[in-house]
Design a protein around this motif. Sequence first.
Motif, PDB file in Angstrom:
ATOM      1  N   ASP A 101       0.820  -1.211   0.000  1.00  0.00           N
ATOM      2  CA  ASP A 101       0.000   0.000   0.000  1.00  0.00           C
ATOM      3  C   ASP A 101       0.855   1.262   0.000  1.00  0.00           C
ATOM      4  O   ASP A 101       0.505   2.274  -0.623  1.00  0.00           O
ATOM      5  CB  ASP A 101      -0.938   0.005   1.211  1.00  0.00           C
ATOM      6  N   VAL A 102       1.976   1.217   0.717  1.00  0.00           N
ATOM      7  CA  VAL A 102       2.878   2.370   0.757  1.00  0.00           C
ATOM      8  C   VAL A 102       3.424   2.646  -0.642  1.00  0.00           C
ATOM      9  O   VAL A 102       3.452   3.793  -1.105  1.00  0.00           O
ATOM     10  CB  VAL A 102       4.032   2.121   1.749  1.00  0.00           C
ATOM     11  N   LEU A 103       3.847   1.593  -1.308  1.00  0.00           N
ATOM     12  CA  LEU A 103       4.387   1.738  -2.659  1.00  0.00           C
ATOM     13  C   LEU A 103       3.335   2.294  -3.616  1.00  0.00           C
ATOM     14  O   LEU A 103       3.608   3.200  -4.414  1.00  0.00           O
ATOM     15  CB  LEU A 103       4.881   0.376  -3.135  1.00  0.00           C
ATOM     16  N   LEU A 104       2.110   1.753  -3.539  1.00  0.00           N
ATOM     17  CA  LEU A 104       1.033   2.205  -4.424  1.00  0.00           C
ATOM     18  C   LEU A 104       0.692   3.671  -4.167  1.00  0.00           C
ATOM     19  O   LEU A 104       0.519   4.456  -5.106  1.00  0.00           O
ATOM     20  CB  LEU A 104      -0.201   1.331  -4.234  1.00  0.00           C
ATOM     21  N   PHE A 105       0.610   4.051  -2.881  1.00  0.00           N
ATOM     22  CA  PHE A 105       0.283   5.443  -2.578  1.00  0.00           C
ATOM     23  C   PHE A 105       1.381   6.379  -3.051  1.00  0.00           C
ATOM     24  O   PHE A 105       1.104   7.423  -3.663  1.00  0.00           O
ATOM     25  CB  PHE A 105       0.046   5.645  -1.073  1.00  0.00           C
ATOM     26  N   ASN A 106       2.643   6.027  -2.765  1.00  0.00           N
ATOM     27  CA  ASN A 106       3.752   6.883  -3.180  1.00  0.00           C
ATOM     28  C   ASN A 106       3.778   7.067  -4.691  1.00  0.00           C
ATOM     29  O   ASN A 106       4.106   8.157  -5.195  1.00  0.00           O
ATOM     30  CB  ASN A 106       5.086   6.296  -2.703  1.00  0.00           C
ATOM     31  N   ALA A 107       3.432   6.018  -5.443  1.00  0.00           N
ATOM     32  CA  ALA A 107       3.416   6.107  -6.908  1.00  0.00           C
ATOM     33  C   ALA A 107       2.343   7.094  -7.372  1.00  0.00           C
ATOM     34  O   ALA A 107       2.581   7.921  -8.268  1.00  0.00           O
ATOM     35  CB  ALA A 107       3.177   4.733  -7.520  1.00  0.00           C
ATOM     36  N   ILE A 108       1.165   7.012  -6.770  1.00  0.00           N
ATOM     37  CA  ILE A 108       0.080   7.922  -7.153  1.00  0.00           C
ATOM     38  C   ILE A 108       0.413   9.355  -6.756  1.00  0.00           C
ATOM     39  O   ILE A 108       0.182  10.306  -7.520  1.00  0.00           O
ATOM     40  CB  ILE A 108      -1.248   7.460  -6.514  1.00  0.00           C
ATOM     41  N   ALA A 109       0.990   9.529  -5.564  1.00  0.00           N
ATOM     42  CA  ALA A 109       1.381  10.869  -5.112  1.00  0.00           C
ATOM     43  C   ALA A 109       2.457  11.453  -6.029  1.00  0.00           C
ATOM     44  O   ALA A 109       2.412  12.644  -6.385  1.00  0.00           O
ATOM     45  CB  ALA A 109       1.879  10.807  -3.673  1.00  0.00           C
ATOM     46  N   ALA A 110       3.427  10.633  -6.431  1.00  0.00           N
ATOM     47  CA  ALA A 110       4.486  11.106  -7.324  1.00  0.00           C
ATOM     48  C   ALA A 110       3.912  11.529  -8.670  1.00  0.00           C
ATOM     49  O   ALA A 110       4.337  12.534  -9.255  1.00  0.00           O
ATOM     50  CB  ALA A 110       5.535  10.011  -7.510  1.00  0.00           C
ATOM     51  N   ASN A 111       2.918  10.780  -9.154  1.00  0.00           N
ATOM     52  CA  ASN A 111       2.268  11.140 -10.420  1.00  0.00           C
ATOM     53  C   ASN A 111       1.555  12.484 -10.310  1.00  0.00           C
ATOM     54  O   ASN A 111       1.335  13.161 -11.326  1.00  0.00           O
ATOM     55  CB  ASN A 111       1.263  10.066 -10.832  1.00  0.00           C
ATOM     56  N   ALA A 112       1.188  12.858  -9.075  1.00  0.00           N
ATOM     57  CA  ALA A 112       0.517  14.143  -8.841  1.00  0.00           C
ATOM     58  C   ALA A 112       1.519  15.258  -8.526  1.00  0.00           C
ATOM     59  O   ALA A 112       1.119  16.374  -8.192  1.00  0.00           O
ATOM     60  CB  ALA A 112      -0.476  14.009  -7.695  1.00  0.00           C
ATOM     61  N   GLY A 113       2.817  14.939  -8.632  1.00  0.00           N
ATOM     62  CA  GLY A 113       3.843  15.958  -8.412  1.00  0.00           C
ATOM     63  C   GLY A 113       4.283  16.132  -6.976  1.00  0.00           C
ATOM     64  O   GLY A 113       4.954  17.114  -6.643  1.00  0.00           O
TER      65      GLY A 113
END
Length: 344
Positions: A166-178
């Motif tokens: 879940d941490v990896l998935l959230f960080n990926a989505i957050a990174a995509n949002a800048g």
Amino acid sequence: MGRLIRYKLLEKEILMKTAICLMFLIGYGILLTVPIDSNADSHQKVSEKEKVTLLLDWAPNIDHAPLYVAQENKIFAKHGLEVELLWGGDPDAPLKLVAAGKYPFAVSYQQSVTIARGSEEVLPVKSIGLLVEHPLNTISFLKKTGIKTPADFKGKKIGYTVAPLDVLLFNAIAANAGLSEDDYELINVGANIVAPMLSGQIDAVIGPFRNYEINLLKLEGAEAGYFALEKYGIPDYYELVIITNDAYLENHQERAKKLMLAIQEAIQFTKEKPDAALQLFFQANPDASKELEELAFRDTLDVFATTQVQSVEKWDAFAKFAYEKGLIPKTVEAKDCFVNILEE
């Protein structure tokens, strides 16, 4: 008062699940000493229905509705099987038990199979078919937080349920949002998802299923929103798959086919006759919360598998993502993760 009552019910449910888990683990001492015979003659003639166990990934819930349709409506029996649906209290245990040859089949997750095949010590499991064909996992939040896009996570406290996935998935989505990882605070809330959101301890959480926790929040009188992971940069994946291990599949291919033929038929019944399917689920699970399960069923019906032909592209895309993000230490080929058993 209603909210307090529901909190008490949730506490009771957690205690019950804990007790079930302990009972199951105690039983391991007996069960694990009797492995299934992966080398038995797969063409052995039997005069009775073949008995098999299908481990569930979680306590019986509406995600499993087609399985209970197959059981209650005698679809398993029609295909020559007597299937025991068994839940042991730990969502990680079924895959490990199947990999070890202790049970023949389990409900699991595409992510888990990918991790199992991509680990340094490979766990020899494969998906043989589908139950839920798109992600149910979400990033959820209360609308009063003002969150409208993932960029709004900046400065927020974010709960998560399962590490490291879940941490990896959230960080990926957050990174995509800048956003960078310094822009928000991650807090492990475990299985306690709803209460921290309602109390304001966290602003959002990754882990709630769109068909369950979102509806539970609605029943609490809270307006919730969510981001579907596959719409914000995470490759689309199969939420629930049916797995077996390599050795068992080699020696019992026809049995695996019978199982998936029955599940395919039960899913079709569920989609064509949803009211009847829901009643069969309640017939098998009389203690289930009808109010919540009916809402969950409405939001799950369209993601039950429409086909049993698994996509190489879908398996490859998530495996590539998992490797690039460091979730697995080596690349994984789709052919090692699944087989379209009904086409064999």
